[in-house]
Scaffold this motif. Sequence first.
Motif, mmCIF file in Angstrom:
data_model
loop_
_atom_site.group_PDB
_atom_site.id
_atom_site.type_symbol
_atom_site.label_atom_id
_atom_site.label_comp_id
_atom_site.label_asym_id
_atom_site.label_seq_id
_atom_site.Cartn_x
_atom_site.Cartn_y
_atom_site.Cartn_z
ATOM 1 N N PRO A 184 -17.902 -14.738 0.154
ATOM 2 C CA PRO A 184 -17.907 -15.340 -1.124
ATOM 3 C C PRO A 184 -16.196 -15.861 -1.181
ATOM 4 C CG PRO A 184 -17.403 -13.086 -0.995
ATOM 5 C CD PRO A 184 -17.981 -13.594 0.411
ATOM 6 N N CYS B 253 -26.159 -20.666 -1.420
ATOM 7 C CA CYS B 253 -27.058 -19.707 -1.863
ATOM 8 C C CYS B 253 -28.761 -20.025 -1.786
ATOM 9 C CB CYS B 253 -26.917 -19.444 -3.397
ATOM 10 S SG CYS B 253 -25.180 -19.118 -4.230
ATOM 11 N N ASN C 79 -17.628 -14.762 -18.458
ATOM 12 C CA ASN C 79 -18.869 -14.969 -18.475
ATOM 13 C C ASN C 79 -19.140 -16.479 -18.873
ATOM 14 O OD1 ASN C 79 -18.722 -14.724 -21.338
ATOM 15 N ND2 ASN C 79 -19.129 -12.787 -21.327
ATOM 16 N N HIS D 181 -25.141 -22.550 -12.448
ATOM 17 C CA HIS D 181 -24.967 -21.954 -10.770
ATOM 18 C C HIS D 181 -23.667 -22.394 -10.066
ATOM 19 C CE1 HIS D 181 -26.332 -20.335 -6.920
ATOM 20 N NE2 HIS D 181 -25.756 -21.303 -6.588
ATOM 21 N N LYS E 35 -18.773 -16.534 -8.000
ATOM 22 C CA LYS E 35 -18.600 -15.125 -8.218
ATOM 23 C C LYS E 35 -17.489 -14.408 -7.725
ATOM 24 C CE LYS E 35 -23.441 -13.878 -9.143
ATOM 25 N NZ LYS E 35 -24.661 -13.136 -8.548
ATOM 26 N N ASN F 246 -12.980 -10.032 -17.627
ATOM 27 C CA ASN F 246 -14.401 -10.459 -17.034
ATOM 28 C C ASN F 246 -14.847 -11.696 -17.946
ATOM 29 O OD1 ASN F 246 -14.653 -7.839 -15.543
ATOM 30 N ND2 ASN F 246 -14.798 -6.816 -17.460
ATOM 31 N N TRP G 157 -14.341 -15.256 -9.660
ATOM 32 C CA TRP G 157 -14.278 -14.418 -11.056
ATOM 33 C C TRP G 157 -13.995 -13.104 -10.642
ATOM 34 C CZ3 TRP G 157 -13.105 -17.877 -14.210
ATOM 35 C CH2 TRP G 157 -13.512 -19.147 -14.345
ATOM 36 N N ASN G 158 -14.713 -12.431 -9.698
ATOM 37 C CA ASN G 158 -14.728 -11.080 -9.486
ATOM 38 C C ASN G 158 -13.070 -10.859 -8.951
ATOM 39 O OD1 ASN G 158 -17.122 -10.351 -9.816
ATOM 40 N ND2 ASN G 158 -17.778 -10.416 -8.056
ATOM 41 N N LEU H 128 -20.437 -20.570 -11.932
ATOM 42 C CA LEU H 128 -20.521 -19.169 -12.276
ATOM 43 C C LEU H 128 -21.340 -18.149 -11.477
ATOM 44 C CD1 LEU H 128 -19.727 -16.977 -14.296
ATOM 45 C CD2 LEU H 128 -22.116 -17.521 -15.674
ATOM 46 N N GLU H 129 -22.494 -18.710 -10.971
ATOM 47 C CA GLU H 129 -23.613 -17.803 -10.307
ATOM 48 C C GLU H 129 -23.332 -18.049 -8.759
ATOM 49 O OE1 GLU H 129 -27.072 -19.041 -12.038
ATOM 50 O OE2 GLU H 129 -26.832 -17.919 -13.732
ATOM 51 N N CYS H 130 -22.813 -19.175 -8.308
ATOM 52 C CA CYS H 130 -22.686 -19.430 -6.667
ATOM 53 C C CYS H 130 -21.887 -18.051 -6.343
ATOM 54 C CB CYS H 130 -22.279 -20.647 -6.438
ATOM 55 S SG CYS H 130 -21.841 -21.010 -4.803
ATOM 56 N N GLN H 131 -22.164 -17.805 -5.011
ATOM 57 C CA GLN H 131 -21.402 -16.523 -4.358
ATOM 58 C C GLN H 131 -19.990 -17.077 -4.173
ATOM 59 O OE1 GLN H 131 -22.703 -13.588 -3.417
ATOM 60 N NE2 GLN H 131 -24.411 -14.398 -4.481
#
Length: 422
Positions: free
Chosen positions: A389, A316, A348, A324, A333, A346, A336-337, A327-330
């Motif tokens: 991703p 990223c 968080n 990050h 993400k 879902n 988790w998706n 959770l937030e890194c591509q």
Amino acid sequence: MLPVPEHIVKSLNSLFYEFLWGKTDKIKRNVVINDLNKGGLSMIDVASLLKSVKAAWVPRLINAENDDVWTTIANHYVQYKLYNKVIFKTCFTSKKSLPWLNNIPVFYQEVLLSYNEAKSLPKDAFEENIFEQCIWANDDIFVVEKEKKKLLWFKSWLKSDIYYVGDLRFINGILDEQYVYHKVKDKQNILAEISQIKKALRPYKALLQNHTPTPMVVPFVILNDKPIYTFKNAKSKPFYKNMIFSKCERSRQENFWMTLLNIDRNEFEKCYKNKILSVKDKKLAEFNYKLIHNILPCNKNLKKWNKVENSKCRICDVEESIVHLVLECQFAKGIWNDLSNKTGTNVNLIDIIIGQHSITLNIIVSLISYAIFKEWVDECFNDKLRSNPGNLKSIENILKDRANIYKMIGSRDVYDFINELY
């Protein structure tokens, strides 16, 4: 029991923590000695352990029969049978405050000092029970002479059965001198002694107000918030717990997470049960512990530890914090998706750090977070770029390996959940 030199105690403590962390502590020692349910590791504090063993000599002496020969030497030096055993209700923690303490053997000095340290009260508890506080040899009742702190010890008052603040009379918070004059039998230095007592108690004027002496039974010690009037055993464990309680600190990361997640301490403390205590898989519990304490390796932490020069995520191109990374890194993400699409769950940050689902789902979330971290480790060591991703297929091998472990330890629900993902 011979006194243990301070440098040996420090060496033993250092040996334990070097085994735990290596050269540099990642978490403060006063945090690590805390209970598991408060963010610690229940690590032994060697200094407190040795002191608690010495402190346990006091209950043995108090419980001893009058004709027990082994107590003769102790009573000769400490003279604890004088003045209603008031020496065991004193609150001094430094022998510099009492010159006469230097005249007894070092071992008995350390017994008294360790015992007093183990039963020391915080300031608010001291003030709340002001009338039960021993006047003599009390760290909180003192006068200053020649810029030095001096504790009080008047034998003439002790011989007159004046032991505690509650044994004195106060009018509007001021010591009644006439009461003392009639109560104390030896009046040789009475005026000077009254003056010193008044100076020592002046900070507590608002608490004393109008008080008439009444018979009272004062506990020897308060252990686990319970007053102990008669010792039933001579165990060191309660003293050790008291010492640890007074030393323990909370991790600074607790405030970080509480602010970030917008939760209070009671809500935050659930993470220790959900993510550590209830997890049988010790590898996963260790991962969660490092995650909660923000000491999990990531480029931001590695740069802070002088291990790398660049703190950015390779995918990223932004600073790679723990949040990050998991959770937030591509890469994260995408995983988790993918989980959300397959299960409708879902995830968080509060799910990852605190855990607010069933035990099984909390473990699954932790396992996926662990797998994301392991893929990052593999990239760092083998220069193998993660997919962008990511998806559940990216971490299939790691999850299935852990699933087999859960099958062997009887957690079939975790095993079935992971297999259903694929």
